[in-house]
Every structure is written in C-alpha cells, then in structure tokens.
Design a protein around this motif. Structure first.
Motif, PDB file in Angstrom:
ATOM      1  N   THR A   1     -12.996 -10.060  13.798  1.00  0.00           N
ATOM      2  CA  THR A   1     -13.248  -8.614  13.651  1.00  0.00           C
ATOM      3  C   THR A   1     -14.127  -8.404  12.417  1.00  0.00           C
ATOM      4  OG1 THR A   1     -11.339  -8.111  12.263  1.00  0.00           O
ATOM      5  CG2 THR A   1     -10.964  -8.096  14.650  1.00  0.00           C
ATOM      6  N   SER A   2     -14.698  -7.208  12.295  1.00  0.00           N
ATOM      7  CA  SER A   2     -15.779  -7.038  11.313  1.00  0.00           C
ATOM      8  C   SER A   2     -15.314  -6.868   9.872  1.00  0.00           C
ATOM      9  CB  SER A   2     -16.625  -5.829  11.704  1.00  0.00           C
ATOM     10  OG  SER A   2     -15.874  -4.642  11.530  1.00  0.00           O
ATOM     11  N   ARG A   3     -14.053  -6.494   9.664  1.00  0.00           N
ATOM     12  CA  ARG A   3     -13.515  -6.235   8.304  1.00  0.00           C
ATOM     13  C   ARG A   3     -14.332  -5.183   7.545  1.00  0.00           C
ATOM     14  NH1 ARG A   3      -9.397 -10.493   6.612  1.00  0.00           N
ATOM     15  NH2 ARG A   3      -8.971 -11.304   8.672  1.00  0.00           N
TER      16      ARG A   3
ATOM     17  N   LYS B   1     -16.700   1.154  20.991  1.00  0.00           N
ATOM     18  CA  LYS B   1     -15.552   1.967  21.413  1.00  0.00           C
ATOM     19  C   LYS B   1     -14.510   2.080  20.287  1.00  0.00           C
ATOM     20  CE  LYS B   1     -13.011   2.509  25.668  1.00  0.00           C
ATOM     21  NZ  LYS B   1     -12.687   1.878  26.914  1.00  0.00           N
ATOM     22  N   GLU B   2     -14.346   1.011  19.534  1.00  0.00           N
ATOM     23  CA  GLU B   2     -13.402   1.078  18.408  1.00  0.00           C
ATOM     24  C   GLU B   2     -13.872   2.092  17.364  1.00  0.00           C
ATOM     25  OE1 GLU B   2     -10.354  -0.305  18.399  1.00  0.00           O
ATOM     26  OE2 GLU B   2     -10.973  -0.908  20.393  1.00  0.00           O
ATOM     27  N   LEU B   3     -15.186   2.160  17.195  1.00  0.00           N
ATOM     28  CA  LEU B   3     -15.719   3.148  16.244  1.00  0.00           C
ATOM     29  C   LEU B   3     -15.508   4.567  16.765  1.00  0.00           C
ATOM     30  CD1 LEU B   3     -19.049   1.387  15.140  1.00  0.00           C
ATOM     31  CD2 LEU B   3     -16.865   1.410  13.932  1.00  0.00           C
TER      32      LEU B   3
ATOM     33  N   TYR C   1      -6.981   1.573   4.033  1.00  0.00           N
ATOM     34  CA  TYR C   1      -6.121   2.720   4.383  1.00  0.00           C
ATOM     35  C   TYR C   1      -6.947   3.992   4.615  1.00  0.00           C
ATOM     36  CZ  TYR C   1      -3.247   6.808   3.886  1.00  0.00           C
ATOM     37  OH  TYR C   1      -2.692   8.039   4.102  1.00  0.00           O
ATOM     38  N   ASP C   2      -6.670   4.593   5.750  1.00  0.00           N
ATOM     39  CA  ASP C   2      -7.335   5.840   6.115  1.00  0.00           C
ATOM     40  C   ASP C   2      -6.268   6.698   6.784  1.00  0.00           C
ATOM     41  OD1 ASP C   2      -9.918   7.376   6.955  1.00  0.00           O
ATOM     42  OD2 ASP C   2      -8.720   7.187   8.765  1.00  0.00           O
ATOM     43  N   LEU C   3      -6.041   7.879   6.252  1.00  0.00           N
ATOM     44  CA  LEU C   3      -4.934   8.710   6.739  1.00  0.00           C
ATOM     45  C   LEU C   3      -4.995   8.921   8.254  1.00  0.00           C
ATOM     46  CD1 LEU C   3      -2.492  10.621   6.334  1.00  0.00           C
ATOM     47  CD2 LEU C   3      -4.109  12.418   5.750  1.00  0.00           C
TER      48      LEU C   3
ATOM     49  N   GLY D   1      -2.457   5.262  14.404  1.00  0.00           N
ATOM     50  CA  GLY D   1      -1.917   3.956  14.794  1.00  0.00           C
ATOM     51  C   GLY D   1      -0.394   3.959  14.809  1.00  0.00           C
ATOM     52  N   TRP D   2       0.191   4.568  13.805  1.00  0.00           N
ATOM     53  CA  TRP D   2       1.660   4.594  13.732  1.00  0.00           C
ATOM     54  C   TRP D   2       2.268   5.458  14.830  1.00  0.00           C
ATOM     55  CZ3 TRP D   2       5.309   1.674  11.799  1.00  0.00           C
ATOM     56  CH2 TRP D   2       4.921   0.703  10.887  1.00  0.00           C
ATOM     57  N   GLN D   3       1.656   6.609  15.050  1.00  0.00           N
ATOM     58  CA  GLN D   3       2.222   7.481  16.091  1.00  0.00           C
ATOM     59  C   GLN D   3       1.982   6.886  17.482  1.00  0.00           C
ATOM     60  OE1 GLN D   3       3.030  11.392  15.898  1.00  0.00           O
ATOM     61  NE2 GLN D   3       2.042  11.880  13.960  1.00  0.00           N
TER      62      GLN D   3
HETATM   63  C1  FAD Z   1      -0.117   0.899  12.824  1.00  0.00           C
HETATM   64  C2  FAD Z   1      -1.617   0.897  12.609  1.00  0.00           C
HETATM   65  C3  FAD Z   1      -2.137   1.328  11.396  1.00  0.00           C
HETATM   66  C4  FAD Z   1      -3.535   1.360  11.186  1.00  0.00           C
HETATM   67  N1  FAD Z   1      -4.015   1.804   9.972  1.00  0.00           N
HETATM   68  C5  FAD Z   1      -5.359   1.888   9.791  1.00  0.00           C
HETATM   69  C6  FAD Z   1      -5.889   2.381   8.562  1.00  0.00           C
HETATM   70  O1  FAD Z   1      -5.147   2.791   7.646  1.00  0.00           O
HETATM   71  N2  FAD Z   1      -7.245   2.405   8.408  1.00  0.00           N
HETATM   72  C7  FAD Z   1      -8.088   1.988   9.411  1.00  0.00           C
HETATM   73  O2  FAD Z   1      -9.318   2.039   9.230  1.00  0.00           O
HETATM   74  N3  FAD Z   1      -7.617   1.552  10.580  1.00  0.00           N
HETATM   75  C8  FAD Z   1      -6.287   1.465  10.803  1.00  0.00           C
HETATM   76  N4  FAD Z   1      -5.813   0.984  11.992  1.00  0.00           N
HETATM   77  C9  FAD Z   1      -6.765   0.622  13.064  1.00  0.00           C
HETATM   78  C10 FAD Z   1      -7.218  -0.866  13.049  1.00  0.00           C
HETATM   79  O3  FAD Z   1      -6.107  -1.707  12.988  1.00  0.00           O
HETATM   80  C11 FAD Z   1      -8.133  -1.176  11.863  1.00  0.00           C
HETATM   81  O4  FAD Z   1      -9.210  -0.264  11.833  1.00  0.00           O
HETATM   82  C12 FAD Z   1      -8.730  -2.567  11.949  1.00  0.00           C
HETATM   83  O5  FAD Z   1      -7.712  -3.544  12.085  1.00  0.00           O
HETATM   84  C13 FAD Z   1      -9.521  -2.849  10.679  1.00  0.00           C
HETATM   85  O6  FAD Z   1     -10.065  -4.141  10.715  1.00  0.00           O
HETATM   86  P1  FAD Z   1     -11.624  -4.351  10.931  1.00  0.00           P
HETATM   87  O7  FAD Z   1     -12.376  -3.556   9.915  1.00  0.00           O
HETATM   88  O8  FAD Z   1     -11.878  -5.808  11.000  1.00  0.00           O
HETATM   89  O9  FAD Z   1     -11.818  -3.648  12.338  1.00  0.00           O
HETATM   90  P2  FAD Z   1     -12.757  -3.935  13.589  1.00  0.00           P
HETATM   91  O10 FAD Z   1     -11.881  -4.371  14.689  1.00  0.00           O
HETATM   92  O11 FAD Z   1     -13.900  -4.790  13.238  1.00  0.00           O
HETATM   93  O12 FAD Z   1     -13.248  -2.463  13.962  1.00  0.00           O
HETATM   94  C14 FAD Z   1     -14.342  -1.837  13.271  1.00  0.00           C
HETATM   95  C15 FAD Z   1     -13.932  -0.522  12.716  1.00  0.00           C
HETATM   96  O13 FAD Z   1     -13.567   0.369  13.758  1.00  0.00           O
HETATM   97  C16 FAD Z   1     -12.544   1.239  13.326  1.00  0.00           C
HETATM   98  N5  FAD Z   1     -11.362   1.021  14.159  1.00  0.00           N
HETATM   99  C17 FAD Z   1     -11.042  -0.089  14.861  1.00  0.00           C
HETATM  100  N6  FAD Z   1      -9.909   0.093  15.551  1.00  0.00           N
HETATM  101  C18 FAD Z   1      -9.492   1.340  15.270  1.00  0.00           C
HETATM  102  C19 FAD Z   1      -8.384   2.114  15.690  1.00  0.00           C
HETATM  103  N7  FAD Z   1      -7.472   1.651  16.559  1.00  0.00           N
HETATM  104  N8  FAD Z   1      -8.252   3.354  15.196  1.00  0.00           N
HETATM  105  C20 FAD Z   1      -9.167   3.854  14.347  1.00  0.00           C
HETATM  106  N9  FAD Z   1     -10.233   3.170  13.916  1.00  0.00           N
HETATM  107  C21 FAD Z   1     -10.407   1.932  14.380  1.00  0.00           C
HETATM  108  C22 FAD Z   1     -12.240   0.870  11.891  1.00  0.00           C
HETATM  109  O14 FAD Z   1     -12.977   1.717  11.063  1.00  0.00           O
HETATM  110  C23 FAD Z   1     -12.724  -0.566  11.817  1.00  0.00           C
HETATM  111  O15 FAD Z   1     -13.046  -0.968  10.528  1.00  0.00           O
HETATM  112  C24 FAD Z   1      -4.414   0.939  12.220  1.00  0.00           C
HETATM  113  C25 FAD Z   1      -3.871   0.499  13.439  1.00  0.00           C
HETATM  114  C26 FAD Z   1      -2.495   0.474  13.630  1.00  0.00           C
HETATM  115  C27 FAD Z   1      -1.948  -0.012  14.945  1.00  0.00           C
END
Ligand code: FAD
Length: 435
Positions: free
Chosen positions: A227-229, A257-259, A356-358, A364-366
């Motif tokens: 994943t992109s972090r 789609k994740e964005l 962390y993003d509100l 995600g939690w809900q």
């Molecule tokens: C219980 C729970 C709590 C979470 N808390 C957060 C949080 O505080 N902040 C946060 O940015 N994401 C949160 N997420 C969504 C997701 O897990 C993270 O965005 C992701 O794991 C971040 O890693 P990445 O940057 O490598 O994401 P990638 O998988 O590379 O995705 C790219 C970007 O897309 C966005 N994204 C991806 N999946 C989601 C998603 N399901 N919902 C919203 N945005 C998404 C994020 O900005 C992410 O950095 C949460 C998910 C769950 C199930």
C-alpha cells in the motif's frame, strides 16, 4: 504597516505547490503573508508530549520556512488559539482578506465560522476554497438533493461529476513573486510548544508508480509492502490530492476508489457531524457494551491470544501504522468479540495513528461496529483465525510482530471465537430489536 496584505492561513495543506487558497491569494493583487497556528485547542489535548505527528508538522513547517525565505518572505507562526492569532495578525499587518482551504471536521467548521465572523466585524474578508478533496460538500448529491450514505452509488455519482477541470493543478510556483517580502520570523521551538522531538522516521511522500499499479493484487496482505503509506501526507496536505488522483486514475482503479472512500467519509462528517460522538445509525447506541477494562488493556497491548489481532496492535504501538486489513480485523474484534464500545477503539487509534484522520477513522470504526452509514451487516463477524489463514498464510506478519507465537509464553485466547460470536449476535440483535 502601510501596505495592505492578504493572509493565507495554512492548515491541512502544508505545501507551496498546487494549493488552491495560496493560488487565489497570490492572484488577489495584494502581497501574501502565509500564516500558521499551532492551535492550543488541539495541542493541549495530546497527552503524549513526544507525539510524532507534532514532530512531523514541525518538520514540514521548518521546510516551508526555508522555502519561503528563498523568496524573501516568511511564514508567520502563532502558538495559541486561532482567535488570539488573528487578533495578533490584525494588529501587526494591514489585512485586507484571509484565504484558506476548507476543512470538513466539526471543530474546524465551527472555528472557521467564528474566525470569519470576527474578521467581518473588523472589515476583513474570509475566503475558503476546496483543496483537500476533489469534490466537496454539495457536488455529489442524490437526485433528490440529499447526501449519499452508501458508498457504491456515491462513487458512481462522484465519477459522473468528475471533469478534467477538477484534477487541474494550481500553478502556484509561477506566482510566488507575489509573496509579501519581509525578513524571517522565528518559529516557536518545539519545547515552547510543550513538546519534545518524537521518532522522525516518516513514510516518504514520493509516488511509487509500480506499487500503485499492482495495488489491487497486493493491498490485502499485511506482510507485503503493498500500500502507498501516503496517509499522513494526505492528512496534512504535504501532497496534493489532485496530483495523486490524476495518477491513481491512470495507474490503478482500485487505488483511485480508495481515495474516493476518503472523500466519502469527509463528506459524511460534513453532512452528518453527529457521527463524531454518536452512531450514524442511532439504534446502535442502544447496544449494551460490556466495556471490560482488563480486556481492553489486552487488546491495546496486543495480548489477546489472537495472533493477527496482536500483531496489528503491536505494529500500531511500535510504528504508528497498521495495515488496513488488520485495522478492520482489530476493530471488529474489539467491538464484536469483546463487545467494547467502538468509541474506545476509535480514541485509541486517534492517539496512536500517524495518519489519524477523524473522518476516516470514525468511518472505519463505525463500519467495523456495524453502526456506520455503509457498514458491514452486524451479523457478519470476522473470524480472526480465518482472516489470518487467508491474508497471512505464511504467518510472516504474525511472526514479525508476535515472535512468541506458538511458544508457551503466548497468552491463551481472551475469549473463544464461537462463544464471542454467539454473544455478539445476541447483544446486537437485542439492541436492534427494541429500536
Ligand atoms: C478501524 C479503521 C480506522 C481507520 N483509521 C484511519 C485514519 O485514522 N486515517 C486514515 O487516513 N485512514 C484510516 N483508515 C482507512 C485505511 O485503513 C487507511 O487509510 C490506510 O490503511 C492507510 O494506509 P496507506 O496510506 O498505505 O493507504 P493506501 O491503501 O495506500 O490508500 C491510499 C489512501 O487512500 C485513503 N484510504 C484508503 N482506504 C481508505 C478508507 N477505507 N477510508 C478512508 N480513506 C481511505 C487514505 O488516505 C490512504 O492513505 C481506517 C480504517 C479502519 C478500518
């Protein structure tokens, strides 16, 4: 103080390129003073005085300052409340207007309404722009004018609304000569802000093309760097969503789609601010949570006896990151297996996650608790052992974070999966039946 200026108030948009508010400020015809508030309303609530997110922001602010100095300008940084900051800046500069980018969280919208009102009394205009997302507020609505609460139709409509214009970048660099020229204004030190430097190893903001191109195949396996972090960079705006989305649409549909999920949750919090403290589906607030503190402690410390849950919690505690698949598993385990209120888990993640993003965290939690707008049905209870077998087949992730797994030192499961599942179904159905 004879020259009129405009202020560009940076918040979740900590960059000097492709920044909507900065672009409009630079085109206003007035010299621009970039300003930033280390907001005590937010900082005072952070209990960890080595909070790495504060270190991250501080580092970025220092980088912005270095860049602005090259343009004979300076960032003006205030430590205090936004109200006090604007009182200070209004007495220091002859301010014509304030430019900023929109933030959709309830605290932010109240803050901005209050600041805008205060400025209006002083004859200063307040302009806000869309920058954090591609489509905001009322740009993606149902035909009847109501906001979407289910992701799939939202994302379909999001795609229908998208035009090349929405992805166009703001050519800010061309206009940086419009910055207000002044000598460097010193930043408050981290110590003056009440913090100490936290561990400084942050994910890179470079876009990894080949990783994103394979995202749909790798994203579900926590042992893979798939994943992109970019979460922390999207959170603080150190990368532009327009630039990222443009690449995402070209490189990998699943990633794009994740964005869009990110935008969906931002808009849920904007249209339904009650989700910050209450369940989106109000009847879920009738659930009789067990809220056992000892079990919560075992979850937090990664000692539940369920290896994939424990690995996730230890990864979070050690690095400030947890893989998305494991966020879903640990959140489901807390709410369903342990019947602990999702708000406890949400608050724990809020304290620990670097990204962390509100809106996303609450969403995600809900989702995991079943109480959210587009949540998994409550009767779908993740089996942590099956999840581990499916997504960490070779136990690479588990062995990395739980080295004592399979040894006598590893704790017995805090609950049996079958009993916990049965109990969750009973408690949930009882609450929902009476609603
Ligand atoms: C219980 C729970 C709590 C979470 N808390 C957060 C949080 O505080 N902040 C946060 O940015 N994401 C949160 N997420 C969504 C997701 O897990 C993270 O965005 C992701 O794991 C971040 O890693 P990445 O940057 O490598 O994401 P990638 O998988 O590379 O995705 C790219 C970007 O897309 C966005 N994204 C991806 N999946 C989601 C998603 N399901 N919902 C919203 N945005 C998404 C994020 O900005 C992410 O950095 C949460 C998910 C769950 C199930």
């Amino acid at each position: 103080m004879s020259q009129q200026v405009v202020l560009c108030w940076l918040r979740r948009d900590l960059r000097l390129d492709d920044n909507a508010a900065l672009y409009h400020a630079l085109k206003s015809g007035f010299p621009v003073v970039p300003v930033f508030v280390f907001d005590t309303n937010i900082l005072n609530d952070l209990t960890d005085k080595h909070d790495r997110r504060v270190t991250f922001i501080y580092e970025v602010i220092e980088e912005l300052q270095t860049e602005l100095i090259k343009h004979k300008s300076s960032l003006d940084v205030f430590h205090g409340t936004p109200a006090a900051a604007f009182n200070h800046w209004i007495s220091k500069y002859k301010v014509h207007a304030v430019y900023t980018n929109r933030d959709y969280e309830p605290y932010a919208t109240e803050r901005d309404t209050s600041v805008a009102g205060h400025l209006k009394e002083k004859g200063v205009e307040f302009f806000s722009y869309k920058d954090q997302v591609i489509l905001d507020r009322n740009e993606v609505l149902k035909d009847n004018g109501n906001p979407y609460t289910i992701f799939t139709p939202y994302s379909r409509q999001w795609n229908n609304r998208l035009t090349a214009f929405h992805l166009k970048q703001y050519p800010v660099k061309k206009y940086l000569n419009k910055l207000h020229h002044q000598s460097k204004i010193s930043l408050p030190s981290l110590t003056q802000l009440g913090f100490k430097e936290g561990e400084k190893h942050f994910p890179s903001k470079s876009l990894k093309e080949s990783l994103i191109r394979h995202y749909d195949k790798t994203r579900d396996f926590p042992a893979i760097n798939g994943t992109s972090r970019l979460g922390i960079h999207l959170r603080f705006g150190t990368i532009s969503i327009r630039k990222l989305m443009q690449h995402a649409l070209e490189w990998n549909e699943t990633y794009a789609k994740e964005l869009v999920w990110r935008e969906f949750y931002q808009m849920i919090i904007w249209h339904f601010p009650h989700v910050v403290t209450q369940s989106f589906k109000k009847e879920y607030d009738k659930i009789a949570w067990r809220n056992n503190e000892k079990e919560f402690e075992r979850w937090c410390t990664g000692t539940t006896g369920y290896p994939i849950v424990d690995a996730g919690m230890r990864e979070l505690n050690t690095t400030g990151y947890m893989h998305n698949r494991v966020r879903m598993i640990t959140a489901s385990f807390l709410t369903k297996h342990l019947l602990i209120d999702w708000r406890w888990g949400e608050a724990y993640f809020a304290e620990k996650l670097l990204d962390y993003d509100l809106a996303a965290n609450n969403g995600g939690w809900q989702w995991a608790a079943g109480s959210g707008c587009d949540a998994a049905p409550y009767f779908r209870v993740f089996n942590p052992t099956l999840q581990m077998q499916k997504f960490d087949k070779d136990l690479q992730y588990v062995r990395k974070w739980v080295p004592e797994f399979e040894s006598p030192d590893y704790p017995l499961p805090v609950v049996s999966h079958e009993e916990a599942r049965k109990r969750a179904l009973e408690v949930y159905s009882k609450a929902l039946k009476h609603s």
